[in-house]
Design an enzyme around this catalytic site. Sequence first.
Site, PDB file in Angstrom:
ATOM      1  N   VAL A   1      -0.531  53.496  -1.375  1.00  0.00           N
ATOM      2  CA  VAL A   1      -0.807  53.451   0.058  1.00  0.00           C
ATOM      3  C   VAL A   1      -0.311  54.730   0.715  1.00  0.00           C
ATOM      4  O   VAL A   1       0.860  55.096   0.594  1.00  0.00           O
ATOM      5  CB  VAL A   1      -0.113  52.243   0.714  1.00  0.00           C
TER       6      VAL A   1
ATOM      7  N   TYR B   1     -14.454  59.130  -3.179  1.00  0.00           N
ATOM      8  CA  TYR B   1     -13.276  59.921  -3.534  1.00  0.00           C
ATOM      9  C   TYR B   1     -13.611  61.005  -4.568  1.00  0.00           C
ATOM     10  O   TYR B   1     -13.842  62.154  -4.200  1.00  0.00           O
ATOM     11  CB  TYR B   1     -12.128  59.030  -4.031  1.00  0.00           C
TER      12      TYR B   1
ATOM     13  N   GLY C   1       5.910  60.225   0.304  1.00  0.00           N
ATOM     14  CA  GLY C   1       5.112  59.934  -0.876  1.00  0.00           C
ATOM     15  C   GLY C   1       5.610  60.554  -2.158  1.00  0.00           C
ATOM     16  O   GLY C   1       6.798  60.550  -2.469  1.00  0.00           O
ATOM     17  N   TYR C   2       4.664  61.113  -2.916  1.00  0.00           N
ATOM     18  CA  TYR C   2       4.999  61.678  -4.218  1.00  0.00           C
ATOM     19  C   TYR C   2       5.886  62.913  -4.109  1.00  0.00           C
ATOM     20  O   TYR C   2       6.689  63.195  -4.993  1.00  0.00           O
ATOM     21  CB  TYR C   2       3.717  62.027  -4.981  1.00  0.00           C
TER      22      TYR C   2
ATOM     23  N   GLY D   1       5.629  70.133   0.257  1.00  0.00           N
ATOM     24  CA  GLY D   1       5.161  68.827   0.700  1.00  0.00           C
ATOM     25  C   GLY D   1       6.182  67.782   0.295  1.00  0.00           C
ATOM     26  O   GLY D   1       5.878  66.824  -0.403  1.00  0.00           O
ATOM     27  N   CYS D   2       7.429  67.978   0.752  1.00  0.00           N
ATOM     28  CA  CYS D   2       8.578  67.236   0.228  1.00  0.00           C
ATOM     29  C   CYS D   2       8.934  65.984   1.009  1.00  0.00           C
ATOM     30  O   CYS D   2       9.856  65.257   0.622  1.00  0.00           O
ATOM     31  CB  CYS D   2       9.805  68.146   0.213  1.00  0.00           C
ATOM     32  N   SER D   3       8.249  65.685   2.098  1.00  0.00           N
ATOM     33  CA  SER D   3       8.795  64.735   3.065  1.00  0.00           C
ATOM     34  C   SER D   3       8.413  63.280   2.873  1.00  0.00           C
ATOM     35  O   SER D   3       9.108  62.392   3.358  1.00  0.00           O
ATOM     36  CB  SER D   3       8.402  65.169   4.484  1.00  0.00           C
TER      37      SER D   3
ATOM     38  N   PHE E   1       5.873  70.104   7.054  1.00  0.00           N
ATOM     39  CA  PHE E   1       5.601  70.407   8.461  1.00  0.00           C
ATOM     40  C   PHE E   1       5.672  69.090   9.229  1.00  0.00           C
ATOM     41  O   PHE E   1       4.749  68.286   9.191  1.00  0.00           O
ATOM     42  CB  PHE E   1       4.206  71.034   8.595  1.00  0.00           C
TER      43      PHE E   1
ATOM     44  N   TYR F   1      -5.810  62.724  -8.158  1.00  0.00           N
ATOM     45  CA  TYR F   1      -6.176  61.314  -8.338  1.00  0.00           C
ATOM     46  C   TYR F   1      -7.626  61.233  -8.787  1.00  0.00           C
ATOM     47  O   TYR F   1      -8.455  62.054  -8.392  1.00  0.00           O
ATOM     48  CB  TYR F   1      -5.990  60.537  -7.022  1.00  0.00           C
TER      49      TYR F   1
END
Length: 403
Positions: free
Chosen positions: A279, A240, A57-58, A53-55, A79, A230
């Site tokens: 965000v 949440y 945000g964190y 999940g490198c693309s 992806f 979170y």
Amino acid sequence: MKPMVRSNICLNSHPQGCKQEVLNQIAYTKSVKEKTDKLAGKHRNIKNVLVLGCSTGYGLASRITAAFAYGADTIGVSFEKEGTEKKFGTPGWYNNMAFDAEAKKAGLFSTTLNGDAYSDEVKAEVIKLAKEHNMKFDLVVYSLASPVRTDPDTKVLYRSVIKPIGKDFSGVTFDTMTGEMKEITAEAANEEEIANTVKVMGGEDWERWINQMMKADVLADGCMTVAYSYIGPELSQAIYRSGTIGMAKVDLEAKADVLRNKMSTINGQAFVSVNKGLVTRSSAVIPIIPLYLSVLFKVMKQQGSHEGCIEQINRLFAERLYIKNENGDAAVPVDSENRIRIDDWEMDPKVQAEVDKIMPQVTAENIAHLGDFEGYRHDFLAANGFDIAGVDYDKEVERFDVI
């Protein structure tokens, strides 16, 4: 080229804007590297890092920090929709292109796989790449966020939802572009939706990644893995932490204990890092969250403690994952449930008390004053390559397959 925003969702992305934002994050990381070096323990020598999940945000911030603060070679998985000559790609596709180009300039090995990280085929491809390049991962970052996941064994497709549990939840939100406020309601999830969300966003896939990489012997001795979570304030608990996504995060956190035991055979460690609220594409459409974040940003900026993704992750690495103790060894501080708490500045009682005081007062007329409406909107647009200083948005974008 201008942003196309509908219902708090940005439908397009700007190639040059995405590139510039990646360059800005790299520049920040380099600017604090001296401080990072002073804080790091003797296990700071990170050679190879895998970011799932490198693309954006964190995940993107983690890859940038690993590469440009610690000199690590990286493999990233995400992806994304590729840009073509005439059609724009997703922001993450341009971010990945920009990162790979800058890593190459810096003499670092970097490769990005564009594929479904939940699949065993992509797991096999990562393992193959690692073996071909004689890489054993010192750090595995799990930062996947997806609405769907196909179970590799059963081939059943599961969908996640962001809903409360037990009863409907209503809350005020605002239009990201105009500031117009309205109340929206999220219906309570049924049992199937709860289970499906855990299946997609829980820890099952994280454990599958570690299992397969341990079996293939591509994890280094002392490897750490960290996944992101979170918690947030009391006012958002119903939608949440006590909702469907919260149940998935609880499952993710439980898997950290399982992985910690498994990885003990290679002197490894597994952690969940509870991060600050920021965000994201999903948070913009959740009741109460945009309003809360706008007020939070205002308060934290006034108190000098606000962080974006890159600031947060640089602090996570320097002051949690790779901080040294009195003996110079790595010592990761955790809470009573073995979670890293890098949300400490957000959850500071002084910050939360001020946020609680302001929230009931906010209206469409005063949100720009009581909240950080402009800052929130900037972060929303910047995630798609817009509102970035130094980018000429009046200039025509001739091709969408380059940056």
